[in-house]
Scaffold this motif. Structure first.
Motif, PDB file in Angstrom:
ATOM      1  N   LEU A 104       9.442  -4.366  -1.162  1.00 44.21           N
ATOM      2  CA  LEU A 104       8.827  -3.072  -1.500  1.00 44.21           C
ATOM      3  C   LEU A 104       8.923  -2.149  -0.296  1.00 44.21           C
ATOM      4  O   LEU A 104       8.616  -2.553   0.833  1.00 44.21           O
ATOM      5  N   ILE A 123       9.295   2.469  -8.308  1.00 42.92           N
ATOM      6  CA  ILE A 123       8.106   2.147  -9.107  1.00 42.92           C
ATOM      7  C   ILE A 123       7.552   3.482  -9.610  1.00 42.92           C
ATOM      8  O   ILE A 123       7.259   4.380  -8.810  1.00 42.92           O
ATOM      9  N   ILE A 165       4.154  -2.709 -10.615  1.00 45.95           N
ATOM     10  CA  ILE A 165       4.876  -3.643  -9.735  1.00 45.95           C
ATOM     11  C   ILE A 165       4.989  -5.010 -10.405  1.00 45.95           C
ATOM     12  O   ILE A 165       6.048  -5.649 -10.365  1.00 45.95           O
TER      13      ILE A 165
END
Ligand SMILES: Nc1ncnc2c1ncn2[C@@H]1O[C@H](COP(=O)(O)OP(=O)(O)O)[C@@H](O)[C@H]1O
Ligand SMILES: [Mg+2]
Length: 207
Positions: free
Chosen positions: A105, A161, A201
């Protein structure tokens, strides 16, 4: 077990804040979580030190790692999620974290400077072939800049995202007490925001 690294060579983008927010959300949903603090600033360790012993997050363990070679032992932890909080600039440490990760991420703030500065990080992450996603952090509600950055990030090879983390004082206030908005400010917009980002996520991780 899933190992997730938060990386971005730029500092102050929200790696630690997002990492702890995700850790809390997974823990509260009944998953076991460990946080690996691989940053010499030791913000996650500090977070744990501030936490009261009766915190709902006392089950979230934080381990301090000082050398890239120590990262690998995180794989031996018996937990559902390992979250690795990396330093901005130590590329060896970041590479070691990425090597043992299942997903990466990359928090980024909605500014063209920040997006540009994250480019080498994203390229390095994508070069590993591992699932890599941007998470926009400090998104100001209904801001044109925020929307423009989301639109431009959707065009890059990394995943975006689609839920952004908002700009809320609750993040900074809660982490200073070893908490997150989910535990310190339940029911507020900030805690709903963590829930929405975490859900997005989760969906990405399950693909
Ligand atoms: N969504 C947010 N809203 C408000 N403050 C934030 C948010 N995300 C991060 N911050 C604050 O910004 C600073 C940098 O965040 P941090 O998570 O430490 O970034 P990094 O780990 O990438 O260096 C901290 O003071 C943190 O409290
Ligand atoms: Mg940090």
């Amino acid at each position: 077990m899933k190992v997730i690294s938060l990386i971005n060579q730029k500092g102050g983008v929200g790696k630690t804040t997002l990492g702890l927010s995700l850790a809390a959300r997974w823990h509260l949903s009944g998953k076991s979580v460990a946080v690996i603090d691989a940053d010499p600033q030791k913000s996650a360790v500090f977070w744990k030190e501030q936490q009261s012993s009766d915190s709902r997050l006392s089950g979230v363990d934080v381990y301090s790692v000082g050398l890239p070679s120590e990262i690998r032992s995180s794989k031996n932890l018996d937990v559902d999620y390992v979250i690795i909080d990396t330093p901005g600039t130590d590329q060896m440490m970041t590479r070691s974290a990425v090597n043992i990760s299942d997903a990466i991420l990359i928090p980024v703030q909605p500014s063209s400077f920040d997006v540009r500065a994250s480019a080498p990080t994203v390229q390095a992450a994508l070069a590993t072939g591992k699932p890599t996603a941007y998470v926009v952090n400090r998104f100001v509600h209904q801001s044109q800049l925020g929307r423009d950055v989301m639109t431009s990030l959707r065009k890059t090879p990394a995943r975006l995202i689609l839920k952004a983390m908002g700009q809320y004082q609750a993040f900074a206030r809660a982490v200073g007490e070893g908490e997150t908005p989910s535990t310190m400010f339940p029911g507020t917009t900030a805690s709903q925001n963590v829930e929405a980002v975490g859900k997005a996520i989760d969906e990405w991780l399950q693909e």
